[in-house]
Design a protein around this motif. Sequence first.
Motif, short mmCIF file in Angstrom:
data_model
loop_
_atom_site.label_atom_id
_atom_site.label_comp_id
_atom_site.label_asym_id
_atom_site.label_seq_id
_atom_site.Cartn_x
_atom_site.Cartn_y
_atom_site.Cartn_z
N MET A 83 0.80 -1.21 0.00
CA MET A 83 0.00 0.00 0.00
C MET A 83 0.85 1.27 0.00
SD MET A 83 -3.14 -0.34 -0.52
CE MET A 83 -3.59 1.36 -0.14
N VAL A 84 2.11 1.19 0.40
CA VAL A 84 2.96 2.39 0.34
C VAL A 84 3.21 2.80 -1.10
CG1 VAL A 84 5.20 3.37 0.91
CG2 VAL A 84 4.02 1.94 2.57
N PRO A 85 3.72 1.90 -1.97
CA PRO A 85 3.85 2.31 -3.37
C PRO A 85 2.53 2.58 -4.04
CG PRO A 85 4.40 -0.04 -3.10
CD PRO A 85 4.32 0.57 -1.73
N VAL A 86 1.46 1.85 -3.65
CA VAL A 86 0.14 2.11 -4.23
C VAL A 86 -0.31 3.53 -3.88
CG1 VAL A 86 -2.31 1.55 -4.07
CG2 VAL A 86 -0.65 -0.26 -4.40
N ALA A 87 -0.12 3.93 -2.62
CA ALA A 87 -0.50 5.28 -2.19
C ALA A 87 0.26 6.34 -2.97
CB ALA A 87 -0.26 5.44 -0.69
N SER A 88 1.54 6.07 -3.25
CA SER A 88 2.35 7.01 -4.01
C SER A 88 1.85 7.13 -5.45
CB SER A 88 3.82 6.57 -4.01
OG SER A 88 4.60 7.40 -4.85
N ALA A 89 1.64 5.98 -6.10
CA ALA A 89 1.15 6.00 -7.48
C ALA A 89 -0.23 6.63 -7.56
CB ALA A 89 1.12 4.58 -8.04
N LYS A 127 8.35 8.11 -10.80
CA LYS A 127 9.70 8.43 -10.32
C LYS A 127 9.78 8.29 -8.81
CE LYS A 127 9.98 12.41 -12.57
NZ LYS A 127 10.50 13.72 -13.05
N PHE A 128 8.78 8.82 -8.12
CA PHE A 128 8.80 8.72 -6.67
C PHE A 128 8.53 7.29 -6.20
CE2 PHE A 128 7.37 9.61 -2.29
CZ PHE A 128 8.49 10.32 -1.88
N LEU A 129 7.77 6.54 -7.01
CA LEU A 129 7.53 5.14 -6.70
C LEU A 129 8.85 4.38 -6.63
CD1 LEU A 129 5.54 2.76 -6.37
CD2 LEU A 129 5.47 2.59 -8.86
N GLY A 130 9.75 4.67 -7.57
CA GLY A 130 11.07 4.03 -7.55
C GLY A 130 11.84 4.37 -6.28
N VAL A 131 11.74 5.63 -5.84
CA VAL A 131 12.41 6.04 -4.61
C VAL A 131 11.85 5.29 -3.41
CG1 VAL A 131 12.83 7.98 -3.03
CG2 VAL A 131 12.96 8.33 -5.51
N ILE A 132 10.51 5.21 -3.34
CA ILE A 132 9.86 4.53 -2.21
C ILE A 132 10.26 3.06 -2.14
CG2 ILE A 132 7.61 3.61 -1.52
CD1 ILE A 132 6.43 6.28 -1.75
N LEU A 137 13.31 -1.18 0.41
CA LEU A 137 14.13 -2.39 0.29
C LEU A 137 15.37 -2.28 1.17
CD1 LEU A 137 13.94 -3.19 -3.54
CD2 LEU A 137 12.94 -4.49 -1.65
N VAL A 138 15.97 -1.09 1.21
CA VAL A 138 17.11 -0.87 2.10
C VAL A 138 16.67 -0.97 3.56
CG1 VAL A 138 18.85 0.79 2.86
CG2 VAL A 138 18.37 0.53 0.43
N ALA A 139 15.53 -0.35 3.87
CA ALA A 139 15.02 -0.36 5.24
C ALA A 139 14.63 -1.77 5.68
CB ALA A 139 13.83 0.58 5.38
N LEU A 140 14.32 -2.64 4.71
CA LEU A 140 13.93 -4.02 5.04
C LEU A 140 15.01 -4.72 5.87
CD1 LEU A 140 11.83 -6.26 4.66
CD2 LEU A 140 13.00 -6.90 2.54
N VAL A 141 16.25 -4.40 5.60
CA VAL A 141 17.36 -4.96 6.37
C VAL A 141 17.22 -4.58 7.85
CG1 VAL A 141 19.86 -5.02 6.67
CG2 VAL A 141 18.87 -4.89 4.36
N ALA A 142 16.88 -3.31 8.09
CA ALA A 142 16.70 -2.85 9.47
C ALA A 142 15.47 -3.49 10.10
CB ALA A 142 16.57 -1.33 9.49
#
Length: 234
Positions: A83-89, A127-132, A137-142
């Motif tokens: 839903m995060v990328p969906v909300a952005s799109a 473009k912002f979807l790619g950023v999100i 994906l990086v935060a997934l490690v945390a």
Amino acid sequence: MIFSDFIKAVGQLSDRRFLGVLGLGLGLTVTLLAAFYAAFVILIGWLLPDSFSLPWFGEITWIDNALTIAGIPLMLLLSIFLMVPVASAFTGIFLDRIADAVEAQHYPHLPPARHIGFVEGLGDGLKFLGVIIGVNLVALVAYIAMPPLAPALFWIVNGILLGREYAQMVALRRRDAVGAAQFRNAHKVTIFAAGVLMAVPLTIPVVNLLVPVLGAATFTHLYHRLNAHPSRTG
């Protein structure tokens, strides 16, 4: 004050213009979740044979049935992350319709806004979807490394991202790119807090389906409130 913006947005959910966009958004979201679930089942089908044997357990043939039974819970779980990328799109595609409805009811004295065209909105959204996606994906490690803190990290990371996106898109309807950036920089704390307010319900299945509409409406109210009182921060 941010909560008053949110309450106003909730109060307009019965507006037929909101309902029309909400219907489109729900269809888009459910289709996306179903596609991810189908892809997941197909992937598992490729990776695992129809049946196999394990010591002590004998022949295992229930994988397909288990995936079918788990379909709805799995889609609800996926919705937390999708839903995060969906909300952005969604913001890039439908924000104008929601903002127009909010302004027509609450700010009828305003001159017409600069409408963000479908191509422009879709391009900015992608473009912002790619950023999100990249940041999450990086935060997934945390999230994996610190499970107890994962919800708070999710809210903070996506509060920053969604707050920036919503504030930028709403401001661009009334300002140029430089003015939109100035608006964001002048109200960083408020925009972050409002972004977190949007990110928290994204982690609640079913409720998160309403967030894209409520986010666009809430930030429209927030923009006009802060623009009317530029010295205030929340």
